[in-house]
Write a protein that holds these residues in place. Structure first.
Motif, PDB file in Angstrom:
ATOM      1  N   TYR A  80      16.780  47.636  94.794  1.00  0.00           N
ATOM      2  CA  TYR A  80      18.115  47.041  94.788  1.00  0.00           C
ATOM      3  C   TYR A  80      19.195  48.127  94.777  1.00  0.00           C
ATOM      4  O   TYR A  80      20.247  47.966  95.382  1.00  0.00           O
ATOM      5  N   LEU A  81      18.927  49.204  94.074  1.00  0.00           N
ATOM      6  CA  LEU A  81      19.913  50.289  94.018  1.00  0.00           C
ATOM      7  C   LEU A  81      19.938  51.070  95.335  1.00  0.00           C
ATOM      8  O   LEU A  81      21.005  51.463  95.800  1.00  0.00           O
ATOM      9  N   ASP A  82      18.792  51.326  95.947  1.00  0.00           N
ATOM     10  CA  ASP A  82      18.635  51.906  97.280  1.00  0.00           C
ATOM     11  C   ASP A  82      19.756  52.863  97.678  1.00  0.00           C
ATOM     12  O   ASP A  82      20.626  52.542  98.491  1.00  0.00           O
ATOM     13  N   GLY A  83      19.724  54.031  97.103  1.00  0.00           N
ATOM     14  CA  GLY A  83      20.710  55.046  97.454  1.00  0.00           C
ATOM     15  C   GLY A  83      21.960  55.029  96.596  1.00  0.00           C
ATOM     16  O   GLY A  83      22.817  55.910  96.722  1.00  0.00           O
ATOM     17  N   VAL A  84      22.085  54.018  95.741  1.00  0.00           N
ATOM     18  CA  VAL A  84      23.243  53.939  94.848  1.00  0.00           C
ATOM     19  C   VAL A  84      22.917  54.704  93.573  1.00  0.00           C
ATOM     20  O   VAL A  84      21.955  54.362  92.871  1.00  0.00           O
ATOM     21  N   PRO A  85      23.661  55.755  93.245  1.00  0.00           N
ATOM     22  CA  PRO A  85      23.357  56.518  92.022  1.00  0.00           C
ATOM     23  C   PRO A  85      23.677  55.700  90.773  1.00  0.00           C
ATOM     24  O   PRO A  85      24.729  55.090  90.678  1.00  0.00           O
ATOM     25  N   MET A  86      22.731  55.680  89.857  1.00  0.00           N
ATOM     26  CA  MET A  86      22.930  54.971  88.588  1.00  0.00           C
ATOM     27  C   MET A  86      23.209  56.004  87.506  1.00  0.00           C
ATOM     28  O   MET A  86      22.339  56.810  87.167  1.00  0.00           O
ATOM     29  N   ARG A  87      24.417  55.994  86.989  1.00  0.00           N
ATOM     30  CA  ARG A  87      24.817  56.936  85.944  1.00  0.00           C
ATOM     31  C   ARG A  87      24.777  56.204  84.605  1.00  0.00           C
ATOM     32  O   ARG A  87      25.753  55.583  84.203  1.00  0.00           O
TER      33      ARG A  87
END
Length: 241
Positions: A124-131
């Motif tokens: 679901y995050l697929d390339g989205v950085p989770m900080r």
């Protein structure tokens, strides 16, 4: 200049059927967002009929009984999709995500996505950085020699953060968000030069060290127990496990 921890933050929390991330289920969840310290908090809530019985001990903690969830909860598959999309959208804005004891809530969500969506949180995050910012990891590292418990209730008392309605997902998420602001203010000289991305990386290292220390303590106490060093998300167990 305003520090990042005084600006936009989001926070995520769940209530569950138990504490086993591989087997237990989410019964409620909340995502809260605040654009600046002291600003209005926006809350998104989910209530889930998990499809399995809620143990009496868990219901006693959060107040969500089988009857209530069967009458008011939604089926897990669409809810898990909504939660994961909401987290991904929030992270895509660059907003740090506060999760108290992140390996529990995020791993549990990941397992629910695998169970009901044949997917994963990473997809679901697929390339989205989770900080991720985890107040439990921060406090254990920054005030490591302090004795005592470090539950959300304990930390809120320590940092004078209001926790109104503990074990409600929205209340706990809101308190966790305010707790991060309070911890970062107290230790601002050690944190103010770190970006959320840098802090995310450091917390993974800190949590691993904390896990090793806890494992050593268990061994010394005569009750050996493995402590997973992974943060903020535990890897999937092998199929044979």
């Amino acid at each position: 200049m305003m520090h990042w921890f005084e600006g936009p933050l989001a926070a995520f929390d769940t209530e569950t059927t138990g504490v086993d991330v591989e087997q237990d289920r989410i019964v409620s969840a909340a995502l809260v967002a605040q654009d600046t310290a002291g600003g209005r908090v926006r809350v998104t809530r989910w209530l889930v009929n998990p499809g399995v019985p809620v143990p009496p001990g868990a219901a006693e903690v959060h107040g969500l009984t089988d009857d209530h969830l069967q009458r008011n909860g939604r089926w897990p598959a669409p809810v898990m999709d909504e939660i994961a999309r909401a987290l991904a959208e929030s992270c895509a804005t660059g907003r740090p995500l506060v999760v108290m004891n992140a390996p529990f809530d995020l791993t549990l969500l990941d397992r629910e996505l695998r169970r009901h969506r044949a997917s994963s949180l990473t997809r679901y995050l697929d390339g989205v950085p989770m900080r991720v910012v985890d107040p439990r990891v921060l406090d254990k590292h920054l005030d490591r020699y302090r004795k005592g418990r470090r539950t959300l209730t304990d930390l809120c008392a320590r940092y004078e953060v209001v926790l109104d309605g503990a074990h409600d997902a929205a209340a706990d998420a809101t308190a966790s968000l305010e707790l991060v602001r309070a911890v970062c203010r107290r230790f601002s000289t050690r944190l103010e030069r770190l970006s959320p991305s840098e802090l995310h990386t450091l917390q993974a290292t800190w949590h691993a060290a904390q896990a090793r220390g806890l494992e050593a303590w268990f061994a010394k106490s005569g009750t050996p127990e493995a402590v997973d060093p992974s943060w903020p998300l535990r890897p999937e167990l092998p199929a044979a496990a």
